[in-house]
Design a protein around this motif. Structure first.
Motif, PDB file in Angstrom:
ATOM      1  N   VAL A 313       0.852  -1.191   0.000  1.00 41.89           N
ATOM      2  CA  VAL A 313       0.000   0.000   0.000  1.00 41.89           C
ATOM      3  C   VAL A 313       0.891   1.246   0.000  1.00 41.89           C
ATOM      4  O   VAL A 313       2.118   1.150   0.093  1.00 41.89           O
ATOM      5  CB  VAL A 313      -0.976   0.018   1.200  1.00 41.89           C
ATOM      6  N   LYS A 314       0.253   2.421  -0.120  1.00 44.68           N
ATOM      7  CA  LYS A 314       1.068   3.638  -0.173  1.00 44.68           C
ATOM      8  C   LYS A 314       1.361   4.213   1.209  1.00 44.68           C
ATOM      9  O   LYS A 314       2.434   4.764   1.439  1.00 44.68           O
ATOM     10  CB  LYS A 314       0.352   4.690  -1.038  1.00 44.68           C
ATOM     11  N   ALA A 315       0.366   4.105   2.100  1.00 41.22           N
ATOM     12  CA  ALA A 315       0.578   4.698   3.426  1.00 41.22           C
ATOM     13  C   ALA A 315      -0.290   4.002   4.464  1.00 41.22           C
ATOM     14  O   ALA A 315      -1.392   3.538   4.169  1.00 41.22           O
ATOM     15  CB  ALA A 315       0.260   6.192   3.397  1.00 41.22           C
ATOM     16  N   VAL A 316       0.228   3.957   5.697  1.00 44.72           N
ATOM     17  CA  VAL A 316      -0.456   3.269   6.793  1.00 44.72           C
ATOM     18  C   VAL A 316      -0.517   4.178   8.024  1.00 44.72           C
ATOM     19  O   VAL A 316       0.494   4.787   8.391  1.00 44.72           O
ATOM     20  CB  VAL A 316       0.306   1.973   7.180  1.00 44.72           C
ATOM     21  N   ALA A 317      -1.712   4.279   8.608  1.00 46.83           N
ATOM     22  CA  ALA A 317      -1.858   4.996   9.876  1.00 46.83           C
ATOM     23  C   ALA A 317      -2.183   3.980  10.954  1.00 46.83           C
ATOM     24  O   ALA A 317      -3.111   3.186  10.813  1.00 46.83           O
ATOM     25  CB  ALA A 317      -2.986   6.018   9.776  1.00 46.83           C
ATOM     26  N   VAL A 318      -1.421   3.972  12.026  1.00 44.41           N
ATOM     27  CA  VAL A 318      -1.689   3.051  13.129  1.00 44.41           C
ATOM     28  C   VAL A 318      -2.327   3.832  14.275  1.00 44.41           C
ATOM     29  O   VAL A 318      -1.758   4.821  14.754  1.00 44.41           O
ATOM     30  CB  VAL A 318      -0.393   2.356  13.607  1.00 44.41           C
ATOM     31  N   LEU A 319      -3.527   3.388  14.651  1.00 45.97           N
ATOM     32  CA  LEU A 319      -4.270   4.059  15.719  1.00 45.97           C
ATOM     33  C   LEU A 319      -3.990   3.352  17.044  1.00 45.97           C
ATOM     34  O   LEU A 319      -4.303   2.178  17.207  1.00 45.97           O
ATOM     35  CB  LEU A 319      -5.769   4.014  15.386  1.00 45.97           C
ATOM     36  N   ASP A 320      -3.394   4.058  17.975  1.00 46.05           N
ATOM     37  CA  ASP A 320      -3.043   3.499  19.286  1.00 46.05           C
ATOM     38  C   ASP A 320      -3.884   4.132  20.378  1.00 46.05           C
ATOM     39  O   ASP A 320      -3.915   5.353  20.504  1.00 46.05           O
ATOM     40  CB  ASP A 320      -1.569   3.812  19.610  1.00 46.05           C
ATOM     41  N   LYS A 321      -4.516   3.312  21.213  1.00 51.02           N
ATOM     42  CA  LYS A 321      -5.175   3.842  22.415  1.00 51.02           C
ATOM     43  C   LYS A 321      -4.237   3.620  23.602  1.00 51.02           C
ATOM     44  O   LYS A 321      -4.658   3.173  24.683  1.00 51.02           O
ATOM     45  CB  LYS A 321      -6.521   3.150  22.644  1.00 51.02           C
ATOM     46  N   ASP A 322      -2.983   3.837  23.362  1.00 51.64           N
ATOM     47  CA  ASP A 322      -1.979   3.680  24.406  1.00 51.64           C
ATOM     48  C   ASP A 322      -0.777   4.513  24.017  1.00 51.64           C
ATOM     49  O   ASP A 322      -0.686   4.993  22.878  1.00 51.64           O
ATOM     50  CB  ASP A 322      -1.552   2.209  24.525  1.00 51.64           C
ATOM     51  N   ILE A 323       0.127   4.672  24.930  1.00 52.79           N
ATOM     52  CA  ILE A 323       1.355   5.412  24.643  1.00 52.79           C
ATOM     53  C   ILE A 323       2.472   4.794  25.469  1.00 52.79           C
ATOM     54  O   ILE A 323       2.299   4.516  26.653  1.00 52.79           O
ATOM     55  CB  ILE A 323       1.162   6.918  24.947  1.00 52.79           C
ATOM     56  N   SER A 324       3.574   4.520  24.819  1.00 50.56           N
ATOM     57  CA  SER A 324       4.745   4.049  25.546  1.00 50.56           C
ATOM     58  C   SER A 324       5.588   5.288  25.795  1.00 50.56           C
ATOM     59  O   SER A 324       6.252   5.800  24.885  1.00 50.56           O
ATOM     60  CB  SER A 324       5.509   3.014  24.715  1.00 50.56           C
ATOM     61  N   PHE A 325       5.524   5.792  27.005  1.00 47.34           N
ATOM     62  CA  PHE A 325       6.117   7.098  27.315  1.00 47.34           C
ATOM     63  C   PHE A 325       7.587   7.154  26.933  1.00 47.34           C
ATOM     64  O   PHE A 325       8.352   6.265  27.271  1.00 47.34           O
ATOM     65  CB  PHE A 325       5.925   7.422  28.801  1.00 47.34           C
ATOM     66  N   GLY A 326       7.922   8.202  26.233  1.00 49.77           N
ATOM     67  CA  GLY A 326       9.301   8.355  25.795  1.00 49.77           C
ATOM     68  C   GLY A 326       9.556   7.762  24.424  1.00 49.77           C
ATOM     69  O   GLY A 326      10.669   7.853  23.901  1.00 49.77           O
ATOM     70  N   GLU A 328       6.529   5.968  21.515  1.00 53.35           N
ATOM     71  CA  GLU A 328       5.392   6.119  20.607  1.00 53.35           C
ATOM     72  C   GLU A 328       4.318   5.111  21.026  1.00 53.35           C
ATOM     73  O   GLU A 328       4.448   4.479  22.071  1.00 53.35           O
ATOM     74  CB  GLU A 328       5.855   5.847  19.172  1.00 53.35           C
ATOM     75  N   GLY A 329       3.298   4.956  20.220  1.00 60.96           N
ATOM     76  CA  GLY A 329       2.268   3.958  20.534  1.00 60.96           C
ATOM     77  C   GLY A 329       2.828   2.555  20.358  1.00 60.96           C
ATOM     78  O   GLY A 329       3.598   2.285  19.431  1.00 60.96           O
ATOM     79  N   THR A 330       2.420   1.653  21.232  1.00 60.10           N
ATOM     80  CA  THR A 330       2.966   0.289  21.223  1.00 60.10           C
ATOM     81  C   THR A 330       2.527  -0.501  19.984  1.00 60.10           C
ATOM     82  O   THR A 330       3.310  -1.283  19.435  1.00 60.10           O
ATOM     83  CB  THR A 330       2.526  -0.444  22.506  1.00 60.10           C
ATOM     84  N   VAL A 331       1.301  -0.301  19.546  1.00 60.38           N
ATOM     85  CA  VAL A 331       0.844  -1.013  18.344  1.00 60.38           C
ATOM     86  C   VAL A 331       1.686  -0.563  17.151  1.00 60.38           C
ATOM     87  O   VAL A 331       2.126  -1.377  16.335  1.00 60.38           O
ATOM     88  CB  VAL A 331      -0.660  -0.764  18.084  1.00 60.38           C
ATOM     89  N   PHE A 332       1.942   0.755  17.090  1.00 59.28           N
ATOM     90  CA  PHE A 332       2.755   1.277  15.991  1.00 59.28           C
ATOM     91  C   PHE A 332       4.148   0.644  15.995  1.00 59.28           C
ATOM     92  O   PHE A 332       4.659   0.240  14.953  1.00 59.28           O
ATOM     93  CB  PHE A 332       2.864   2.807  16.084  1.00 59.28           C
ATOM     94  N   ILE A 346       7.182   2.436   2.951  1.00 60.09           N
ATOM     95  CA  ILE A 346       5.939   3.187   2.786  1.00 60.09           C
ATOM     96  C   ILE A 346       5.805   4.201   3.913  1.00 60.09           C
ATOM     97  O   ILE A 346       6.488   4.106   4.927  1.00 60.09           O
ATOM     98  CB  ILE A 346       4.707   2.242   2.772  1.00 60.09           C
ATOM     99  N   LEU A 347       4.900   5.153   3.714  1.00 61.51           N
ATOM    100  CA  LEU A 347       4.659   6.152   4.761  1.00 61.51           C
ATOM    101  C   LEU A 347       3.902   5.491   5.916  1.00 61.51           C
ATOM    102  O   LEU A 347       2.865   4.849   5.701  1.00 61.51           O
ATOM    103  CB  LEU A 347       3.830   7.320   4.189  1.00 61.51           C
ATOM    104  N   LYS A 348       4.426   5.664   7.135  1.00 62.95           N
ATOM    105  CA  LYS A 348       3.785   5.070   8.315  1.00 62.95           C
ATOM    106  C   LYS A 348       3.640   6.148   9.386  1.00 62.95           C
ATOM    107  O   LYS A 348       4.643   6.728   9.809  1.00 62.95           O
ATOM    108  CB  LYS A 348       4.641   3.916   8.863  1.00 62.95           C
ATOM    109  N   LEU A 349       2.414   6.427   9.761  1.00 63.31           N
ATOM    110  CA  LEU A 349       2.174   7.431  10.798  1.00 63.31           C
ATOM    111  C   LEU A 349       1.476   6.792  11.991  1.00 63.31           C
ATOM    112  O   LEU A 349       0.719   5.841  11.843  1.00 63.31           O
ATOM    113  CB  LEU A 349       1.299   8.570  10.260  1.00 63.31           C
ATOM    114  N   ASN A 350       1.760   7.330  13.162  1.00 65.04           N
ATOM    115  CA  ASN A 350       1.153   6.822  14.399  1.00 65.04           C
ATOM    116  C   ASN A 350       0.205   7.877  14.964  1.00 65.04           C
ATOM    117  O   ASN A 350       0.592   9.036  15.120  1.00 65.04           O
ATOM    118  CB  ASN A 350       2.281   6.533  15.409  1.00 65.04           C
ATOM    119  N   PHE A 351      -1.033   7.483  15.193  1.00 68.73           N
ATOM    120  CA  PHE A 351      -2.009   8.387  15.797  1.00 68.73           C
ATOM    121  C   PHE A 351      -2.396   7.845  17.168  1.00 68.73           C
ATOM    122  O   PHE A 351      -2.838   6.697  17.296  1.00 68.73           O
ATOM    123  CB  PHE A 351      -3.248   8.506  14.908  1.00 68.73           C
ATOM    124  N   ILE A 352      -2.209   8.659  18.176  1.00 75.44           N
ATOM    125  CA  ILE A 352      -2.546   8.244  19.539  1.00 75.44           C
ATOM    126  C   ILE A 352      -3.822   8.963  19.943  1.00 75.44           C
ATOM    127  O   ILE A 352      -3.915  10.196  19.822  1.00 75.44           O
ATOM    128  CB  ILE A 352      -1.377   8.558  20.500  1.00 75.44           C
TER     129      ILE A 352
END
Lengths: 397, 303
Positions: A313-326, A328-332, A346-352
């Protein structure tokens, strides 16, 4: 034939537990998990569940007692949430290391401080490495069905690994929907009684939960790891067997929605996936080539499925309902690792988002797809962005 | 369901079979002596739970596993809850004729394991919980526990210019447990082994929860010769610093009520952990003992 009933997620889990015929139920109350233990207590009282219901005095004891029961060969259920899950953290590692196939529901809830009874994934994601199979369900039906499937997977002699079934707190635990309750005889056909040699036994006495030394510890941990990896193969197989009996299927470790020709994909976990699908449908109607990849199991991690679904694919957004402090999101982190190994440039963005129960709206998800397109169009993007904080309002104005 | 032993167990009738051997406990270990006798009295149809601690450290090192009957290590805090789970699981599976026993040290009982123990008594689980009390965290290197006595030097209560070792007194586990309304509780000492055996056997016949607190000297932690463990375990009773008693059906009963006590000084002066104590400190120990006995004689049933 089973029957249909209007149930919330917690009640659906209780029905799944009833149909799994456990010997021992040990749990300590915590919001928003309480309804599942209340229903189970009622079922034990009215005789529809023939189990020992243990009124333990803490979550640590809930899981410690579950291990004791499992150690004599009893099928065991527990449930918890948030502070309770982290309070039993020691026992989570202990149960997986001891190869006790306990099934436990976790109502995903934020962790203090600050206090919050509302949902996010920080509790279970922070314990991703405790050796439990982690499945995240999306609706009440899947929650019920996954209890039966979880025992089948956990108790497989080549797996012997506990399973944590995660339900989004309130959003899933407390919302009602029409649920098919399977027939008792069909449940027996799907899930035979638990038989194991991994137990304290008067005919073959054992010393269990012993100490290792540096010369053999790795071998024990490798066997445990291989048990979890074996589960990876069994998950889809178990689901197929479930479908042949009950007519419902959830696929395997992931579930792809309109991903076949998609260019932009949102990766989600849990109940928010429904909203993601709705947005994907709307964007498809507007001509966007978008899809949704739901991760059902965070452990074992669906590396191959993710690579297959996302590498082209061209780009992926990973939606995390968590944050690993320091960081990024753990799923990402996990998704990014899989894609990087596959050399997917590919472009990979993390959304928390969704921390402490904050709503994740259709607008937020639409914005995630838009941000992916912006990135492809050459507009610089932060690698980690926060939903409802700066993405939808502050920055774009 | 319990095995009711028709024959009273004593030196002549106790089984020759050993259930705990080949372990690496220190010479003169009182704890291992307690474990050995507990398992001999309860027999082979016993599920034993031991938390992280001396007995699991010396007997549970794969592949050298030293329990001949079914045994499992629990988490440090989880002795009583794991015992409860075993009891519930065994009941649900319909097993018959067995015992569930937990054997934990003083720290594992009076400190980190107290909550789980309280829960198990509250549930009235049919289990036997035995605390072997060597008066400090010995497995980790002699640190103070809630059962370390006044004056004792440990590695976390050093005796120096300013502080003379442990400044607190032992938690009273026997009465804490009794306050739950437990079915059976008792104190014992490895120095009076027949009394201890009688109490294990009695606990095994109780339809409910039982608790035995057995005094178990530790030469390594106490700074004593390895051949005086039994002497010390007798002397602590003879001096009145440890009381042999039982609690059942809501009443305390004293098993030994000596007219006079052996001198405390002899007991204290034989132990490295008390070496720094001065006469006034020993006087304080004697004073506390006398106050305790006055309370006991005024309120407990005397045998």
């Amino acid at each position: 034939m089973g029957q249909r009933a209007f149930l919330c997620g917690n009640e659906a889990v209780a029905e799944g537990v009833r149909l799994s015929a456990p010997h021992v139920i040990a749990a300590y109350p915590i919001t928003p998990q309480t309804v599942v233990v209340e229903r189970l207590a009622e079922m034990v009282e009215d005789g529809s569940v023939k189990a020992e219901f243990m009124h333990v005095e803490s979550e640590h004891s809930a899981l410690s007692a579950s291990m004791g029961a499992s150690a004599v060969g009893a099928r065991t259920f527990s449930s918890t949430s948030s502070q309770g899950l982290v309070y039993m953290a020691e026992c989570l590692h202990y149960a997986s290391g001891g190869r006790f196939p306990i099934v436990m529901m976790n109502a995903n809830r934020s962790l203090a401080l600050p206090w919050s009874i509302y949902g996010d994934h920080r509790d279970s994601m922070s314990l991703l490495d405790c050796g439990w199979i982690q499945v995240y369900t999306e609706d009440a039906q899947e929650s019920l069905d996954m209890v039966l499937q979880a025992y089948a997977i956990a108790e497989h002699p080549e797996v012997l690994t506990p399973v944590m079934i995660n339900l989004d707190g309130f959003v899933l635990t407390h919302t009602y929907e029409l649920v098919d309750i399977p027939d008792w005889e069909q449940a027996r056909e799907f899930l035979p009684p638990y038989e194991t040699v991994n137990k304290l036994d008067f005919d073959a006495p054992k010393n269990m939960a012993f100490s290792s030394n540096p010369g053999n510890n790795l071998e024990f941990k490798l066997r445990q790891h291989r048990g979890m990896l074996r589960a990876k193969e069994l998950i889809a197989e178990t689901d197929g067997r479930f479908q042949s009996i009950f007519g419902r299927s959830y696929g395997g470790l992931t579930e792809a929605y309109r991903c076949d020709d998609a260019e932009l994909i949102v990766v989600s976990v849990g109940s928010v996936t429904g909203t993601c699908r709705t947005v994907a449908d709307e964007l498809r109607n507007e001509g966007w080539k978008v899809g949704v990849l739901k991760i059902r199991f965070m452990r074992p991690f669906p590396e191959e499925e993710i690579i297959a679904a996302l590498r082209n694919v061209k780009a992926v957004a990973v939606l995390d309902k968590d944050i690993s402090f320091g960081y990024e999101g753990t799923v990402f982190t996990n998704v990014n690792s899989a894609l990087s190994k596959a050399g997917a440039e590919i472009l990979k963005l993390n959304f928390i988002g969704g921390l402490g129960g904050r709503d994740i709206s259709k607008d937020h998800i639409r914005e995630m797809y838009r941000r992916l397109q912006d990135g492809l169009d050459g507009i610089a993007q932060e690698n980690v962005q926060y939903l409802g904080l700066g993405v939808a309002i502050d920055e774009r104005g | 369901m319990s095995v009711v032993n028709k024959v009273r167990i004593n030196a002549r009738t106790i089984t020759d079979k050993e259930f705990f051997y080949g372990h690496k406990a220190c010479a003169g270990c009182g704890g291992s002596l307690a474990v050995r006798h507990i398992l001999k009295v309860l027999g082979e149809r016993t599920f034993t739970v031991l938390p992280a601690g001396c007995m699991s450290a010396v007997g549970f090192n794969f592949p050298q596993l030293c329990f001949d009957s079914n045994a499992i290590i629990s988490t440090f805090a989880g002795t009583a809850s794991m015992m409860s789970g075993i009891a519930a699981g065994a009941r649900a599976l319909g097993l018959k004729d067995y015992h569930v026993v937990g054997i934990a040290g003083d720290g594992g009982t009076a400190d980190i394991g107290l909550q789980a123990l309280s829960g198990a008594i509250d549930r009235r689980e049919k289990v036997i919980y035995i605390c072997y009390d060597n008066e400090a965290y010995m497995n980790t290197g002699i640190q103070k526990s809630g059962l370390t006595p006044f004056g004792a030097r440990t590695t976390t209560t050093p005796a120096g210019e300013n502080i003379k070792g442990t400044v607190t007194t032992k938690k009273n586990m026997f009465e804490i447990v009794a306050a739950h309304g437990i079915d059976y509780a008792a104190t014992a000492s490895v120095g009076y082994i027949q009394d201890f055996i009688n109490k294990i056997q009695k606990a095994s016949e109780v339809d409910g929860t039982s608790y035995i607190h057995v005094y178990a000297p530790c030469p390594t932690g106490w700074g004593t010769e390895t051949d005086v463990t039994i002497d010390l375990a007798k002397e602590v009773v003879d001096t009145g610093l440890w009381v042999l008693a039982e609690y059942e059906q809501g009443e305390f009963r004293l098993n030994r009520n000596p007219k006079s006590f052996a001198p405390v000084e002899n007991y204290v002066r034989r132990q490295g952990r008390f070496k720094h104590l001065e006469d006034e400190d020993i006087a304080a120990i004697v004073h506390a003992r006398d106050a305790k006995w006055e309370q006991i004689r005024n309120s407990w049933k005397l045998k």
